[in-house]
Design a protein around this motif. Sequence first.
Motif, short mmCIF file in Angstrom:
data_model
loop_
_atom_site.label_atom_id
_atom_site.label_comp_id
_atom_site.label_asym_id
_atom_site.label_seq_id
_atom_site.Cartn_x
_atom_site.Cartn_y
_atom_site.Cartn_z
N ARG A 190 0.84 -1.19 0.00
CA ARG A 190 0.00 0.00 0.00
C ARG A 190 0.87 1.24 0.00
O ARG A 190 1.92 1.28 0.62
CB ARG A 190 -0.90 0.04 1.24
CG ARG A 190 -1.98 -1.00 1.24
CD ARG A 190 -2.79 -0.95 2.52
NE ARG A 190 -1.97 -1.22 3.67
CZ ARG A 190 -1.51 -0.30 4.49
NH1 ARG A 190 -1.75 0.97 4.28
NH2 ARG A 190 -0.79 -0.65 5.54
N GLN A 191 0.44 2.25 -0.72
CA GLN A 191 1.18 3.49 -0.80
C GLN A 191 0.68 4.45 0.27
O GLN A 191 -0.43 4.96 0.19
CB GLN A 191 1.01 4.12 -2.20
CG GLN A 191 1.51 3.23 -3.31
CD GLN A 191 2.99 2.96 -3.19
OE1 GLN A 191 3.77 3.85 -2.88
NE2 GLN A 191 3.38 1.72 -3.43
N PHE A 192 1.49 4.68 1.27
CA PHE A 192 1.13 5.64 2.31
C PHE A 192 2.39 6.07 3.01
O PHE A 192 3.20 5.23 3.41
CB PHE A 192 0.16 5.01 3.32
CG PHE A 192 -0.54 6.02 4.17
CD1 PHE A 192 -1.63 6.71 3.67
CD2 PHE A 192 -0.10 6.29 5.45
CE1 PHE A 192 -2.27 7.65 4.45
CE2 PHE A 192 -0.74 7.23 6.23
CZ PHE A 192 -1.83 7.91 5.73
N ILE A 219 -6.77 5.01 7.27
CA ILE A 219 -5.83 5.40 6.22
C ILE A 219 -6.52 5.47 4.86
O ILE A 219 -6.32 6.40 4.09
CB ILE A 219 -4.65 4.41 6.18
CG1 ILE A 219 -3.79 4.57 7.43
CG2 ILE A 219 -3.80 4.63 4.93
CD1 ILE A 219 -2.74 3.50 7.59
N LYS A 220 -7.35 4.47 4.56
CA LYS A 220 -8.05 4.44 3.28
C LYS A 220 -8.96 5.65 3.11
O LYS A 220 -8.96 6.31 2.05
CB LYS A 220 -8.87 3.15 3.17
CG LYS A 220 -9.69 3.03 1.89
CD LYS A 220 -8.80 2.90 0.67
CE LYS A 220 -9.64 2.63 -0.58
NZ LYS A 220 -8.78 2.44 -1.78
N TYR A 243 -8.74 8.48 4.57
CA TYR A 243 -7.87 9.66 4.46
C TYR A 243 -7.33 9.77 3.04
O TYR A 243 -7.34 10.85 2.43
CB TYR A 243 -6.73 9.55 5.46
CG TYR A 243 -5.67 10.62 5.35
CD1 TYR A 243 -5.80 11.84 6.00
CD2 TYR A 243 -4.52 10.40 4.60
CE1 TYR A 243 -4.81 12.82 5.91
CE2 TYR A 243 -3.53 11.37 4.49
CZ TYR A 243 -3.68 12.57 5.15
OH TYR A 243 -2.70 13.53 5.04
N ASP A 244 -6.85 8.66 2.49
CA ASP A 244 -6.27 8.64 1.15
C ASP A 244 -7.26 9.09 0.08
O ASP A 244 -6.88 9.75 -0.89
CB ASP A 244 -5.77 7.24 0.80
CG ASP A 244 -4.40 6.94 1.38
OD1 ASP A 244 -3.74 7.87 1.85
OD2 ASP A 244 -4.00 5.76 1.37
N HIS A 287 -9.75 11.09 0.49
CA HIS A 287 -10.31 12.41 0.85
C HIS A 287 -11.74 12.32 1.36
O HIS A 287 -12.50 13.30 1.28
CB HIS A 287 -10.23 13.37 -0.35
CG HIS A 287 -8.85 13.48 -0.94
ND1 HIS A 287 -7.79 14.02 -0.25
CD2 HIS A 287 -8.38 13.09 -2.15
CE1 HIS A 287 -6.71 13.97 -1.01
NE2 HIS A 287 -7.03 13.41 -2.17
#
Length: 289
Positions: free
Chosen positions: A7-9, A176-177, A179-180, A182
């Motif tokens: 995952r990209q974070f 996180i998802k 947030y990613d 928006h």
Amino acid sequence: MHALTRRQFSAAALSALCALTGLTGCTDIGTSETAHGSGSAPVKTPAPDSDTLRIGVRSDIVGFGYLNEQTNKYYGMEIDLANDLVNRLGYKGAEFVTVTPDNRKEMLLEGKVDALIACYSIADSRLENFDFSPAYYDDEVIAVVQDSSLVNSIYGLKGLTFGTMSGSNAAPLLSIKLYDMHFSDGEARKANEDNSDVTFDTWRLLQFPSYQELSDALEACIIDAMVLDGAIAKSYMNDERSKLNGFVVAEQSYGIATPKGSELSDRVADVVQEMLDDGTIDTLIDKWD
């Protein structure tokens, strides 16, 4: 088997979210393409019993690890995997020990079990304490809703309540998802002492001590969506529920966890790879699907 996707974070954003939410499981999130052998030299850790291997398994996930209390026997894909594993390792049998998301880490760290085969996803932070075998099952963290809610999009859940099981990765991964994409700014506005009830800007999180209680909360409309592994969700689906289409919280893969740097780690990794290569694991997945 599909390759495990990272995952990209950013680490900074992840740290900020964990600090803001204080969510159970935050220290365990993250996926990794490297499951075993992170540079530390193997150390010999003798098995506590030369005849049996103590394996932490789930007792509440139909198809993976389920305990029939009438027969006191475990059933499922992971149980069959464990039995084949110990046979190939040369043990006479396996001693199954029930673990939960809340206690499985401590059970392995404290030596109460020798390995975990318990829907335990391979994660970067878990590699700090444990070795993992090659992945034997790929899965997704999903959201499930009641059909009567008429919610058919993640955006239909704005202002509503999500539920997860405490001790699992679902809550921080969900944060996180959202947030990613928006959906949320990721900042907790209010939280109770154990973070089982957290209010964000556009959603609320409730965490429950068991999957059955999580499912019951969805049935009773206490929550509007439950977020959990797809493999686990199968046990709680019915004709009145659906997976939220077009929304995947995260991809993950399950591996067998063993003590960091132990002699057992290399042996388990080799056997699991053998079982992947000879088709045994695909056969077990098909059997229990």
